[in-house]
Motif scaffolding. Structure first.
Motif, PDB file in Angstrom:
ATOM      1  N   ARG A   1       0.884  -1.231   0.081  1.00  0.00           N
ATOM      2  CA  ARG A   1      -0.241  -0.290   0.040  1.00  0.00           C
ATOM      3  C   ARG A   1       0.887   1.298  -0.022  1.00  0.00           C
ATOM      4  NH1 ARG A   1      -5.576  -0.244   1.889  1.00  0.00           N
ATOM      5  NH2 ARG A   1      -5.638   1.850   1.242  1.00  0.00           N
ATOM      6  N   MET A   2       1.837   1.260   0.831  1.00  0.00           N
ATOM      7  CA  MET A   2       2.760   2.356   0.709  1.00  0.00           C
ATOM      8  C   MET A   2       3.730   2.574  -0.462  1.00  0.00           C
ATOM      9  SD  MET A   2       6.157   2.887   3.310  1.00  0.00           S
ATOM     10  CE  MET A   2       7.061   1.563   2.310  1.00  0.00           C
ATOM     11  N   LEU A   3       3.861   1.558  -1.391  1.00  0.00           N
ATOM     12  CA  LEU A   3       4.519   1.610  -2.624  1.00  0.00           C
ATOM     13  C   LEU A   3       3.691   2.325  -3.539  1.00  0.00           C
ATOM     14  CD1 LEU A   3       6.237  -1.760  -3.064  1.00  0.00           C
ATOM     15  CD2 LEU A   3       7.448   0.424  -2.587  1.00  0.00           C
ATOM     16  N   PHE A   4       2.231   2.071  -3.428  1.00  0.00           N
ATOM     17  CA  PHE A   4       1.390   2.772  -4.356  1.00  0.00           C
ATOM     18  C   PHE A   4       0.735   4.464  -3.988  1.00  0.00           C
ATOM     19  CE2 PHE A   4       1.124  -1.581  -5.781  1.00  0.00           C
ATOM     20  CZ  PHE A   4       1.584  -1.392  -7.009  1.00  0.00           C
ATOM     21  N   ALA A   5       1.199   4.700  -2.593  1.00  0.00           N
ATOM     22  CA  ALA A   5       0.781   5.923  -2.209  1.00  0.00           C
ATOM     23  C   ALA A   5       1.477   7.167  -2.931  1.00  0.00           C
ATOM     24  CB  ALA A   5       1.240   5.997  -0.656  1.00  0.00           C
ATOM     25  N   LYS A   6       0.883   8.363  -2.949  1.00  0.00           N
ATOM     26  CA  LYS A   6       1.355   9.546  -3.631  1.00  0.00           C
ATOM     27  C   LYS A   6       1.833  10.357  -2.471  1.00  0.00           C
ATOM     28  CE  LYS A   6      -1.882   9.481  -7.090  1.00  0.00           C
ATOM     29  NZ  LYS A   6      -3.100  10.066  -7.656  1.00  0.00           N
ATOM     30  N   LYS A   7       3.104  10.731  -2.706  1.00  0.00           N
ATOM     31  CA  LYS A   7       4.280  11.742  -1.998  1.00  0.00           C
ATOM     32  C   LYS A   7       3.145  12.991  -1.981  1.00  0.00           C
ATOM     33  CE  LYS A   7       8.500  11.503  -2.199  1.00  0.00           C
ATOM     34  NZ  LYS A   7       9.963  11.580  -2.488  1.00  0.00           N
ATOM     35  N   LYS A   8       2.964  13.583  -0.583  1.00  0.00           N
ATOM     36  CA  LYS A   8       2.380  14.864  -0.421  1.00  0.00           C
ATOM     37  C   LYS A   8       3.295  15.797   0.589  1.00  0.00           C
ATOM     38  CE  LYS A   8      -1.376  14.306  -2.979  1.00  0.00           C
ATOM     39  NZ  LYS A   8      -1.831  15.274  -4.085  1.00  0.00           N
ATOM     40  N   THR A   9       3.059  17.080   0.574  1.00  0.00           N
ATOM     41  CA  THR A   9       3.601  17.886   1.764  1.00  0.00           C
ATOM     42  C   THR A   9       2.508  18.180   2.545  1.00  0.00           C
ATOM     43  OG1 THR A   9       5.045  18.792   0.000  1.00  0.00           O
ATOM     44  CG2 THR A   9       4.836  20.161   2.187  1.00  0.00           C
ATOM     45  N   ALA A  10       2.785  17.897   4.065  1.00  0.00           N
ATOM     46  CA  ALA A  10       1.653  17.885   4.999  1.00  0.00           C
ATOM     47  C   ALA A  10       2.399  18.681   6.175  1.00  0.00           C
ATOM     48  CB  ALA A  10       1.185  16.553   5.373  1.00  0.00           C
ATOM     49  N   HIS A  11       1.528  19.037   7.058  1.00  0.00           N
ATOM     50  CA  HIS A  11       1.792  19.777   8.412  1.00  0.00           C
ATOM     51  C   HIS A  11       1.089  18.830   9.283  1.00  0.00           C
ATOM     52  CE1 HIS A  11       2.780  23.280   5.820  1.00  0.00           C
ATOM     53  NE2 HIS A  11       3.206  23.794   7.025  1.00  0.00           N
ATOM     54  N   PHE A  12       1.997  18.737  10.392  1.00  0.00           N
ATOM     55  CA  PHE A  12       1.515  17.873  11.537  1.00  0.00           C
ATOM     56  C   PHE A  12       0.383  18.661  12.308  1.00  0.00           C
ATOM     57  CE2 PHE A  12       1.737  17.241  16.271  1.00  0.00           C
ATOM     58  CZ  PHE A  12       0.960  15.873  16.209  1.00  0.00           C
ATOM     59  N   SER A  13      -0.769  18.054  12.643  1.00  0.00           N
ATOM     60  CA  SER A  13      -1.908  18.683  13.163  1.00  0.00           C
ATOM     61  C   SER A  13      -2.036  18.356  14.555  1.00  0.00           C
ATOM     62  CB  SER A  13      -3.230  18.222  12.467  1.00  0.00           C
ATOM     63  OG  SER A  13      -4.297  18.884  12.834  1.00  0.00           O
ATOM     64  N   ARG A  14      -2.174  17.199  15.082  1.00  0.00           N
ATOM     65  CA  ARG A  14      -2.382  16.725  16.635  1.00  0.00           C
ATOM     66  C   ARG A  14      -2.347  15.565  16.623  1.00  0.00           C
ATOM     67  NH1 ARG A  14      -8.050  14.771  16.747  1.00  0.00           N
ATOM     68  NH2 ARG A  14      -8.935  15.098  14.512  1.00  0.00           N
ATOM     69  N   ILE A  15      -2.341  14.937  17.802  1.00  0.00           N
ATOM     70  CA  ILE A  15      -2.380  13.636  18.292  1.00  0.00           C
ATOM     71  C   ILE A  15      -3.837  13.305  19.139  1.00  0.00           C
ATOM     72  CG2 ILE A  15      -1.421  11.788  19.680  1.00  0.00           C
ATOM     73  CD1 ILE A  15       1.234  13.094  19.094  1.00  0.00           C
ATOM     74  N   ASP A  16      -4.664  12.516  18.405  1.00  0.00           N
ATOM     75  CA  ASP A  16      -5.891  12.248  19.103  1.00  0.00           C
ATOM     76  C   ASP A  16      -6.187  10.726  18.933  1.00  0.00           C
ATOM     77  OD1 ASP A  16      -7.940  12.698  20.306  1.00  0.00           O
ATOM     78  OD2 ASP A  16      -9.046  13.999  18.888  1.00  0.00           O
ATOM     79  N   LYS A  17      -7.345  10.392  19.711  1.00  0.00           N
ATOM     80  CA  LYS A  17      -7.497   8.998  19.752  1.00  0.00           C
ATOM     81  C   LYS A  17      -8.234   8.549  18.274  1.00  0.00           C
ATOM     82  CE  LYS A  17     -10.498   5.506  21.861  1.00  0.00           C
ATOM     83  NZ  LYS A  17     -11.029   4.947  20.775  1.00  0.00           N
ATOM     84  N   SER A  18      -7.888   7.543  17.715  1.00  0.00           N
ATOM     85  CA  SER A  18      -8.338   7.185  16.265  1.00  0.00           C
ATOM     86  C   SER A  18      -9.532   6.639  16.310  1.00  0.00           C
ATOM     87  CB  SER A  18      -7.397   6.142  15.651  1.00  0.00           C
ATOM     88  OG  SER A  18      -7.855   5.599  14.460  1.00  0.00           O
ATOM     89  N   PRO A  19     -10.347   7.146  15.213  1.00  0.00           N
ATOM     90  CA  PRO A  19     -11.932   6.616  15.317  1.00  0.00           C
ATOM     91  C   PRO A  19     -12.058   5.069  15.112  1.00  0.00           C
ATOM     92  CG  PRO A  19     -11.456   7.768  13.531  1.00  0.00           C
ATOM     93  CD  PRO A  19     -10.044   7.810  14.212  1.00  0.00           C
ATOM     94  N   ASN A  20     -11.085   4.502  14.388  1.00  0.00           N
ATOM     95  CA  ASN A  20     -10.916   3.003  14.038  1.00  0.00           C
ATOM     96  C   ASN A  20     -10.371   2.474  15.254  1.00  0.00           C
ATOM     97  OD1 ASN A  20     -12.159   3.820  11.668  1.00  0.00           O
ATOM     98  ND2 ASN A  20      -9.967   4.259  10.491  1.00  0.00           N
ATOM     99  N   SER A  21      -9.588   3.043  16.093  1.00  0.00           N
ATOM    100  CA  SER A  21      -9.026   1.821  17.086  1.00  0.00           C
ATOM    101  C   SER A  21      -8.980   2.343  18.321  1.00  0.00           C
ATOM    102  CB  SER A  21      -7.477   1.470  16.643  1.00  0.00           C
ATOM    103  OG  SER A  21      -6.716   2.693  16.633  1.00  0.00           O
ATOM    104  N   ARG A  22      -8.413   1.989  19.273  1.00  0.00           N
ATOM    105  CA  ARG A  22      -8.347   2.325  20.917  1.00  0.00           C
ATOM    106  C   ARG A  22      -6.885   3.225  20.986  1.00  0.00           C
ATOM    107  NH1 ARG A  22      -7.797  -3.193  23.623  1.00  0.00           N
ATOM    108  NH2 ARG A  22      -5.822  -3.662  23.102  1.00  0.00           N
TER     109      ARG A  22
END
Length: 145
Positions: A49-70
């Motif tokens: 999945r990582m090999l087919f991902a697209k490179k983008k420029t991002a900014h770190f936003s926050r650390i919070d609980k994931s909606p899909n896991s604990r």
């Protein structure tokens, strides 16, 4: 934790029923092998999945609980849209690893549901390479027995 408790109950029941300990050791080895194979498949899946991902420029936003896991996960903003990281955040050195004062390069998944940051990329790559190397070494050891 529950997994260990279930295994302990099964072992005690097998010992009470008189099952030979050699069979219990073989079952334990098979269980460890199954867990290893499943973790290798998971790392392989994320590596592809990582090999087919697209490179983008991002900014770190926050650390919070994931909606899909604990677990808590890092969130990154790309073009005014916030995406969670694919893996949970690193608890140690949080202020050093996740910095909002500078931009970073992430890999955006094709379905645009999550990103791979540099720590996720390292985890997938190193885990995949070490997993394949360990599997090859195991096969060579079994052949030589």
């Amino acid at each position: 934790m529950e997994f260990i408790l279930v295994i302990a109950v099964i072992v005690v029941l097998c010992l009470v029923l008189g099952i030979n300990t050699v069979y219990l050791l073989a079952a334990g080895a098979a269980l460890i092998g199954l867990i290893y194979v499943l973790s290798l498949l998971l790392l392989m899946f994320f590596f592809v999945r990582m090999l087919f991902a697209k490179k983008k420029t991002a900014h770190f936003s926050r650390i919070d609980k994931s909606p899909n896991s604990r677990f808590k996960t890092a969130y990154y903003v790309i073009d005014d849209t916030e995406y969670p990281n694919v893996f949970p955040e690193e608890g140690f050195f949080r202020s050093k690893l996740y910095r909002s004062d500078r931009s970073c390069t992430v890999l955006l998944a094709r379905n645009k549901k999550f990103v791979f940051d540099k720590f996720s990329c390292a985890t997938c790559t190193i885990g995949f390479i070490l997993g394949i190397a360990t599997a090859a070494a195991s096969v060579i050891m079994i052949i030589n027995i």
